[in-house]
Design an enzyme around this catalytic site. Structure first.
Site, PDB file in Angstrom:
ATOM      1  N   LYS A  26       0.855  -1.199   0.000  1.00  0.00           N
ATOM      2  CA  LYS A  26       0.000   0.000   0.000  1.00  0.00           C
ATOM      3  C   LYS A  26       0.883   1.238   0.000  1.00  0.00           C
ATOM      4  O   LYS A  26       1.860   1.302   0.752  1.00  0.00           O
ATOM      5  CB  LYS A  26      -0.858  -0.023   1.283  1.00  0.00           C
ATOM      6  CG  LYS A  26      -1.534   1.276   1.629  1.00  0.00           C
ATOM      7  CD  LYS A  26      -1.509   1.561   3.134  1.00  0.00           C
ATOM      8  CE  LYS A  26      -0.148   1.970   3.620  1.00  0.00           C
ATOM      9  NZ  LYS A  26      -0.080   2.594   4.942  1.00  0.00           N
ATOM     10  N   ASP A 162      -5.447   0.422   9.040  1.00  0.00           N
ATOM     11  CA  ASP A 162      -5.198   0.274   7.602  1.00  0.00           C
ATOM     12  C   ASP A 162      -5.828  -0.988   7.007  1.00  0.00           C
ATOM     13  O   ASP A 162      -5.790  -1.171   5.792  1.00  0.00           O
ATOM     14  CB  ASP A 162      -3.691   0.211   7.323  1.00  0.00           C
ATOM     15  CG  ASP A 162      -3.037   1.578   7.420  1.00  0.00           C
ATOM     16  OD1 ASP A 162      -3.769   2.576   7.558  1.00  0.00           O
ATOM     17  OD2 ASP A 162      -1.800   1.637   7.357  1.00  0.00           O
TER      18      ASP A 162
HETATM   19  O1  C5P Z   1      -4.550   0.747  13.992  1.00  0.00           O
HETATM   20  P1  C5P Z   1      -3.096   0.384  14.012  1.00  0.00           P
HETATM   21  O2  C5P Z   1      -2.777  -0.644  15.062  1.00  0.00           O
HETATM   22  O3  C5P Z   1      -2.528   0.016  12.686  1.00  0.00           O
HETATM   23  O4  C5P Z   1      -2.370   1.716  14.426  1.00  0.00           O
HETATM   24  C1  C5P Z   1      -1.062   1.708  14.936  1.00  0.00           C
HETATM   25  C2  C5P Z   1      -0.859   2.958  15.743  1.00  0.00           C
HETATM   26  O5  C5P Z   1      -0.870   4.093  14.890  1.00  0.00           O
HETATM   27  C3  C5P Z   1      -1.925   3.233  16.771  1.00  0.00           C
HETATM   28  O6  C5P Z   1      -1.618   2.596  17.976  1.00  0.00           O
HETATM   29  C4  C5P Z   1      -1.871   4.733  16.916  1.00  0.00           C
HETATM   30  O7  C5P Z   1      -0.810   5.097  17.755  1.00  0.00           O
HETATM   31  C5  C5P Z   1      -1.497   5.181  15.534  1.00  0.00           C
HETATM   32  N1  C5P Z   1      -2.640   5.615  14.715  1.00  0.00           N
HETATM   33  C6  C5P Z   1      -3.281   6.813  15.014  1.00  0.00           C
HETATM   34  N2  C5P Z   1      -4.325   7.232  14.261  1.00  0.00           N
HETATM   35  C7  C5P Z   1      -4.751   6.519  13.199  1.00  0.00           C
HETATM   36  C8  C5P Z   1      -4.115   5.296  12.862  1.00  0.00           C
HETATM   37  C9  C5P Z   1      -3.054   4.868  13.641  1.00  0.00           C
HETATM   38  O8  C5P Z   1      -2.914   7.490  15.970  1.00  0.00           O
HETATM   39  N3  C5P Z   1      -5.782   6.950  12.471  1.00  0.00           N
END
Ligand code: C5P
Length: 319
Positions: A26, A162
């Site tokens: 991606k 994602d």
């Molecule tokens: O959702 P995911 O586990 O992939 O996200 C990893 C980290 O990225 C989250 O713990 C957060 O700190 C940050 N994040 C965020 N806002 C988003 C996506 C991710 O703060 N929209």
């Protein structure tokens, strides 16, 4: 609509079946952070495309001699250049995706063996784990012939911000935490080089170092979308995570410099880094740039690729 073109059934012998699914890289062509929620998650607007390079997930569903009394048996096997860098099975997002699916949709004993061919560097801003989780969901959806987009979307969003976009794996704009998806029709195919300097970057740390949380959103895409109008539009856009990622991993600066000297039409970091991409006028020029960069930096991961387009190719299995 969730895509079904990614999945190919290899073998189906009554009780036993194997399905493979491509998990494309991606690329965030632009990533604007426009706010922050009280739970810490950030509000995003991101334009995303997917590439013809990626990981591959193969899932074998056998009769169930190994099922656990309290749940399914899920075995993982890692292969490929980055197979050894994956976390322990139970911490692997592929395992979590398969478990979430079986708990949501299946009853009775189940035994799944999942083979992950890990071609993409981990923690590198190009979706690897999220793409693998989405491919796992698409594969088990096909294995068990379930179709429930709403529940699949909820499982995906629960696995990571994602993962919902990776379920679609085509040009799109994602908003909110990443789960509000606007699919884009007729998006130009791009010729790109992806470059990773071999440093892992932690997404939470990058978000944690981000100074300004309230940045301008994306403006509307050009009415007539061609590679030229898109590149011009992209030059006015940003990756708001670039500055905090550069503070954590200064190597990203060297990558962007290498892309600059290769005459990329546009160069930018993807996601929370450290992978950066350059866009080129043709695949040949992208291949030449990739060759030049890898000759200068033999330790870097450098790949020329195309973004996936969905005209006639839409029914193709795999990449
Ligand atoms: O959702 P995911 O586990 O992939 O996200 C990893 C980290 O990225 C989250 O713990 C957060 O700190 C940050 N994040 C965020 N806002 C988003 C996506 C991710 O703060 N929209």
């Amino acid at each position: 609509m969730l895509p079904d073109q990614e999945v190919s059934n290899h073998r189906d012998t009554g009780q036993e079946k194997t399905v493979t699914c491509f998990a494309p890289a991606k690329i965030n062509l632009a990533l604007h952070v426009t706010g922050q929620h009280s739970d810490g998650y950030h509000e995003l607007e991101t334009l995303v495309v997917f590439c013809d390079i990626g990981d591959e997930i193969e899932i074998y569903h056998g009769s169930a001699p190994g099922s656990q009394p309290d749940g399914p048996r899920i075995d993982l096997a890692n292969f490929g250049p980055y197979g050894e860098t994956l976390p322990d099975p139970q911490d692997n997002i592929v395992y979590k995706a398969a478990m979430a699916f079986t708990q949501e949709f299946l009853t009775g004993e189940q035994s799944l063996t999942i083979r992950i061919e890990k071609n993409l560097p981990v923690a590198s801003g190009i979706g690897g784990g999220s793409a693998d989780a989405a491919a796992t969901l698409l594969a088990v959806q096909d294995l068990f012939e379930t179709r429930d987009e709403k529940r699949m979307a909820a499982i995906a969003a629960n696995l990571g911000a994602d993962v919902p976009m990776c379920l679609h794996s085509r040009a799109l704009i994602a908003r909110g935490r990443g789960e509000q998806i606007e699919l884009l029709e007729e998006f130009p195919q791009l010729h790109m080089v992806l470059v990773n300097p071999g440093v892992c970057v932690s997404t939470p740390e990058v978000f944690g170092k981000l100074q300004g949380k309230q940045n301008p959103p994306l403006t509307p895409l050009p009415a007539k979308l061609t590679p030229d109008t898109l590149i011009r539009w992209l030059h006015q856009k940003r990756n708001d995570l670039a500055a905090p990622a550069l503070a954590l991993a200064p190597e990203i600066h060297d990558v962007l410099e290498a892309l600059r000297s290769s005459d990329a039409l546009l160069r930018r970091m993807s996601g929370s880094g450290a992978t950066c991409f350059g866009i080129y006028p043709s695949f040949e020029s992208a291949e030449n740039a990739a060759l030049q960069i890898s000759q200068n930096q033999p330790g870097w991961w450098v790949k020329a690729c195309k973004s996936r387009s969905f005209g006639k190719e839409r029914k193709h299995n795999l990449r």
